[in-house]
Design a protein around this motif. Structure first.
Motif, PDB file in Angstrom:
ATOM      1  N   ARG A 172       0.821  -1.215   0.000  1.00 43.15           N
ATOM      2  CA  ARG A 172       0.000   0.000   0.000  1.00 43.15           C
ATOM      3  C   ARG A 172       0.859   1.272   0.000  1.00 43.15           C
ATOM      4  O   ARG A 172       0.342   2.344  -0.307  1.00 43.15           O
ATOM      5  CB  ARG A 172      -0.900   0.020   1.241  1.00 43.15           C
ATOM      6  CG  ARG A 172      -1.749  -1.214   1.435  1.00 43.15           C
ATOM      7  CD  ARG A 172      -2.733  -1.422   0.294  1.00 43.15           C
ATOM      8  NE  ARG A 172      -3.603  -2.550   0.539  1.00 43.15           N
ATOM      9  CZ  ARG A 172      -4.768  -2.477   1.215  1.00 43.15           C
ATOM     10  NH1 ARG A 172      -5.158  -1.329   1.728  1.00 43.15           N
ATOM     11  NH2 ARG A 172      -5.498  -3.555   1.404  1.00 43.15           N
ATOM     12  N   CYS A 173       2.116   1.165   0.391  1.00 47.11           N
ATOM     13  CA  CYS A 173       2.974   2.341   0.492  1.00 47.11           C
ATOM     14  C   CYS A 173       4.417   1.930   0.212  1.00 47.11           C
ATOM     15  O   CYS A 173       4.835   0.835   0.604  1.00 47.11           O
ATOM     16  CB  CYS A 173       2.856   2.970   1.887  1.00 47.11           C
ATOM     17  SG  CYS A 173       4.029   4.302   2.233  1.00 47.11           S
ATOM     18  N   ARG A 226       5.304   8.904 -10.005  1.00 46.62           N
ATOM     19  CA  ARG A 226       4.106   8.614  -9.216  1.00 46.62           C
ATOM     20  C   ARG A 226       3.084   7.845 -10.052  1.00 46.62           C
ATOM     21  O   ARG A 226       2.445   6.897  -9.556  1.00 46.62           O
ATOM     22  CB  ARG A 226       3.505   9.921  -8.703  1.00 46.62           C
ATOM     23  CG  ARG A 226       2.225   9.753  -7.894  1.00 46.62           C
ATOM     24  CD  ARG A 226       1.586  11.087  -7.590  1.00 46.62           C
ATOM     25  NE  ARG A 226       1.227  11.800  -8.799  1.00 46.62           N
ATOM     26  CZ  ARG A 226       0.153  11.543  -9.540  1.00 46.62           C
ATOM     27  NH1 ARG A 226      -0.674  10.560  -9.187  1.00 46.62           N
ATOM     28  NH2 ARG A 226      -0.106  12.238 -10.620  1.00 46.62           N
ATOM     29  N   VAL A 234      -1.517   0.494  -4.110  1.00 45.88           N
ATOM     30  CA  VAL A 234      -0.570   1.456  -3.544  1.00 45.88           C
ATOM     31  C   VAL A 234      -1.273   2.807  -3.395  1.00 45.88           C
ATOM     32  O   VAL A 234      -1.948   3.278  -4.310  1.00 45.88           O
ATOM     33  CB  VAL A 234       0.680   1.601  -4.438  1.00 45.88           C
ATOM     34  CG1 VAL A 234       1.527   2.787  -3.975  1.00 45.88           C
ATOM     35  CG2 VAL A 234       1.511   0.338  -4.397  1.00 45.88           C
ATOM     36  N   ARG A 235      -1.081   3.430  -2.232  1.00 45.06           N
ATOM     37  CA  ARG A 235      -1.735   4.715  -1.952  1.00 45.06           C
ATOM     38  C   ARG A 235      -0.747   5.869  -1.830  1.00 45.06           C
ATOM     39  O   ARG A 235      -1.108   7.017  -2.087  1.00 45.06           O
ATOM     40  CB  ARG A 235      -2.538   4.613  -0.640  1.00 45.06           C
ATOM     41  CG  ARG A 235      -3.649   3.572  -0.640  1.00 45.06           C
ATOM     42  CD  ARG A 235      -4.812   3.996  -1.517  1.00 45.06           C
ATOM     43  NE  ARG A 235      -5.283   5.330  -1.191  1.00 45.06           N
ATOM     44  CZ  ARG A 235      -6.062   5.640  -0.132  1.00 45.06           C
ATOM     45  NH1 ARG A 235      -6.432   4.682   0.722  1.00 45.06           N
ATOM     46  NH2 ARG A 235      -6.471   6.873   0.063  1.00 45.06           N
ATOM     47  N   VAL A 291      -2.015   7.832  -6.613  1.00 43.55           N
ATOM     48  CA  VAL A 291      -1.010   7.741  -5.560  1.00 43.55           C
ATOM     49  C   VAL A 291      -0.587   9.136  -5.107  1.00 43.55           C
ATOM     50  O   VAL A 291      -0.416  10.045  -5.922  1.00 43.55           O
ATOM     51  CB  VAL A 291       0.208   6.940  -6.055  1.00 43.55           C
ATOM     52  CG1 VAL A 291       1.355   7.013  -5.059  1.00 43.55           C
ATOM     53  CG2 VAL A 291      -0.191   5.492  -6.294  1.00 43.55           C
ATOM     54  N   ALA A 331       2.113  -0.305 -10.705  1.00 42.03           N
ATOM     55  CA  ALA A 331       0.665  -0.195 -10.523  1.00 42.03           C
ATOM     56  C   ALA A 331      -0.049  -1.496 -10.855  1.00 42.03           C
ATOM     57  O   ALA A 331      -1.135  -1.770 -10.318  1.00 42.03           O
ATOM     58  CB  ALA A 331       0.110   0.944 -11.386  1.00 42.03           C
TER      59      ALA A 331
END
Length: 563
Positions: free
Chosen positions: A228-229, A315, A296-297, A322, A290
């Protein structure tokens, strides 16, 4: 010690969140009286370290004000403090600090030197940890799911060592990312997001200096997780991830299918995930983060300097929604600014961590350089950073330049613009910030984009100095576009630096040249440096690259044929 003491038991996340938000609240509260907190920082470091050799030599016991402190202690760099630091590293007590250093941080490696930065328990408790926890508040507040499970965060900078190098006295001499803060300083909650992931301790033997293989192994394991990060701090590490996925894709897919890590059986074979992953490359001809990690945030890294030119597109590689969150403005020697909200680039001055002084970035620093205090800074100006803290660094010029973006809640918000080192071959006195802003102006004027850039000074006709620029365009440029960017860049450098403009006008500096490289040129060069044994955290974007061999490797040219 039970699991709750180690920060891994029930309720650990609640305690962690509470600590993060409480430290941010305390810092924001301190902004109501920044000058008062600066005086308290000075009083504390003077009183605590008055009896040290350095304190006695500089009359700490007689100092009462900032002006007294300025008169008693010169502005200084690492070389000035190095004899004192080396004695402390050899085991002498009471040299710079009343409490002995628990360990020594290495420098970040920007200059290639391995400095020894003393890290004391008092410094960690009063200066480092409050800032350190507060730095995670925007991520934890707005993206709480990154803490839902240990494998939710890919922390690229984590690099623990089972047998760290030591100083002559036996104290660890390591990077901050290699320290277990819980074990070293009794802070069990201090583990960064992602440091509990299953790839944190690699499950197969690997040489500690095999940094590229360690990077592969962590990525191989992370590909099977719901990331996620991504935390990189150094943005060049984040920029390398899309390249690495494609470079190692066949090996990754095979190992997932076979249930191996580094060729060693580990876990169960996962042919379903392998087939899913293989399909991405078959359908699109390439693989993007992606696709591998669709949820992914956020990305957490420095967002300024050269990275500001390529991060918007990077990004997108991780997903259209994101968010980029700026890592703190800080060095191995201490903190400067920390983002307490989702500002794209700037962090608020950490008024509780150090006594801060600043000097005009276009001026040369010397022992008696006049300095400014935080309330005297002007938005839109660049400054050298000079700080003093209880950890033994006094009026220390850290070598970084910051730009004041604005003032918020009574304190300046700062963004890192680059190192203070100048490129000065004909009186041009160029800094990182000059070049980045000039590049941005030239690119904005043409609608073009780059994935990275660098420059060096070459010679025209064997005599006249002139800048050679190399850029990696996101999409190919025509000859006309390349020429136009070069002309605009030359003019923009003259606007940014009076020295550059004068050198050009007076014929001491020739017109710059601009060459385009492949889009992967810089990340390939990054990979080579890591393969040569440099830790990934230390391989940073560098604007000025004067070493002939390094320039030839980056550009793929023979130095003998340069213009």
């Amino acid at each position: 010690m039970n699991s709750a003491d180690r920060g891994t038991g029930p309720g650990r996340l609640d305690r962690y969140r509470a600590r993060v938000f409480e430290e941010r609240r305390r810092l924001r509260t301190a902004f109501a009286d920044p000058a008062g907190h600066q005086r308290r920082v000075l009083t504390d470091l003077l009183e605590f370290n008055a009896g040290t050799e350095y304190g006695r030599a500089h009359g700490f016991g007689r100092i009462r004000t900032v002006d007294d402190f300025r008169r008693a202690v010169p502005v200084q760099g690492y070389a000035d403090l190095e004899p004192w630091i080396e004695r402390a590293a050899a085991g002498a007590d009471g040299v710079l600090t009343a409490d002995p250093p628990a360990l020594f941080f290495t420098s970040s490696g920007s200059t290639g030197a391995r400095k020894k930065i003393p890290v004391t328990p008092r410094f960690m408790r009063t200066s480092f940890f409050p800032f350190y926890y507060a730095a995670w508040a925007p991520l934890i507040e707005h993206f709480p799911e990154v803490l839902d499970h240990p494998d939710a965060v890919l922390n690229l900078k984590q690099d623990p060592l089972s047998a760290p190098p030591t100083t002559a006295s036996g104290r660890p001499h390591v990077g901050a990312s290699q320290v277990d803060f819980g074990a070293a300083f009794g802070e069990p909650l201090a583990a960064e997001p992602g440091t509990g992931a299953r790839w944190a301790a690699l499950p197969v033997p690997v040489d500690p200096d095999a940094h590229l293989e360690k990077t592969y192994l962590r990525l191989r394991l992370a590909v099977e997780s719901d990331i996620r990060c991504v935390i990189g701090i150094n943005p060049a590490m984040v920029a390398a991830v899309p390249h690495q996925l494609n470079l190692w894709w066949e090996r990754i897919v095979k190992e997932i299918r076979d249930g191996t890590v580094g060729g060693v059986p580990h876990g169960e074979p996962n042919p379903e995930r392998a087939a899913e992953l293989a399909g991405y490359a078959d359908r699109h001809g390439t693989v993007r983060p992606a696709q591998v990690w669709p949820r992914v945030r956020a990305l957490f890294c420095w967002t300024t300097g050269l990275a500001s030119l390529y991060l918007p597109r990077l990004r997108e590689e991780f997903g259209p929604g994101v968010t980029l969150l700026p890592a703190p403005v800080a060095a191995s020697e201490g903190p400067v600014g920390v983002a307490l909200d989702r500002h794209a680039s700037a962090g608020s001055l950490v008024v509780t961590a150090s006594l801060y002084e600043f000097a005009d970035a276009d001026e040369d620093l010397g022992p008696d350089t006049p300095t400014l205090l935080p309330h005297e800074l002007e938005p839109g100006r660049d400054y050298h950073v000079i700080f003093s803290h209880v950890g033994g660094l006094y009026r220390y010029a850290v070598g970084d330049v910051v730009r004041v973006v604005d003032r918020a809640d009574g304190v300046p918000r700062l963004e890192y613009t680059g190192r203070a080192t100048r490129s000065d071959h004909a009186g041009e006195r160029l800094r990182d910030g000059h070049v980045v802003r000039a590049l941005r102006a030239a690119l904005d004027a043409t609608g073009l984009e780059v994935l990275n850039a660098a420059c060096r000074v070459g010679r025209r006709d064997g005599t006249l100095a002139a800048y050679d620029f190399a850029v990696a365009p996101r999409l190919p440029w025509s000859e006309d576009e390349t020429h136009r960017v070069g002309v605009l860049l030359d003019a923009a450098l003259g606007r940014e630096s009076a020295g550059y403009r004068a050198a050009r006008d007076q014929g001491r500096l020739g017109a710059l040249s601009l060459r385009t490289l492949s889009r992967d040129a810089f990340v390939t060069d990054w990979q080579r440096s890591v393969a040569d044994g440099v830790r990934p955290t230390q391989v940073k974007d560098r604007i000025f690259r004067q070493d002939p061999a390094q320039w030839a490797r980056l550009t793929g040219t023979d130095e003998e044929t340069r213009p």
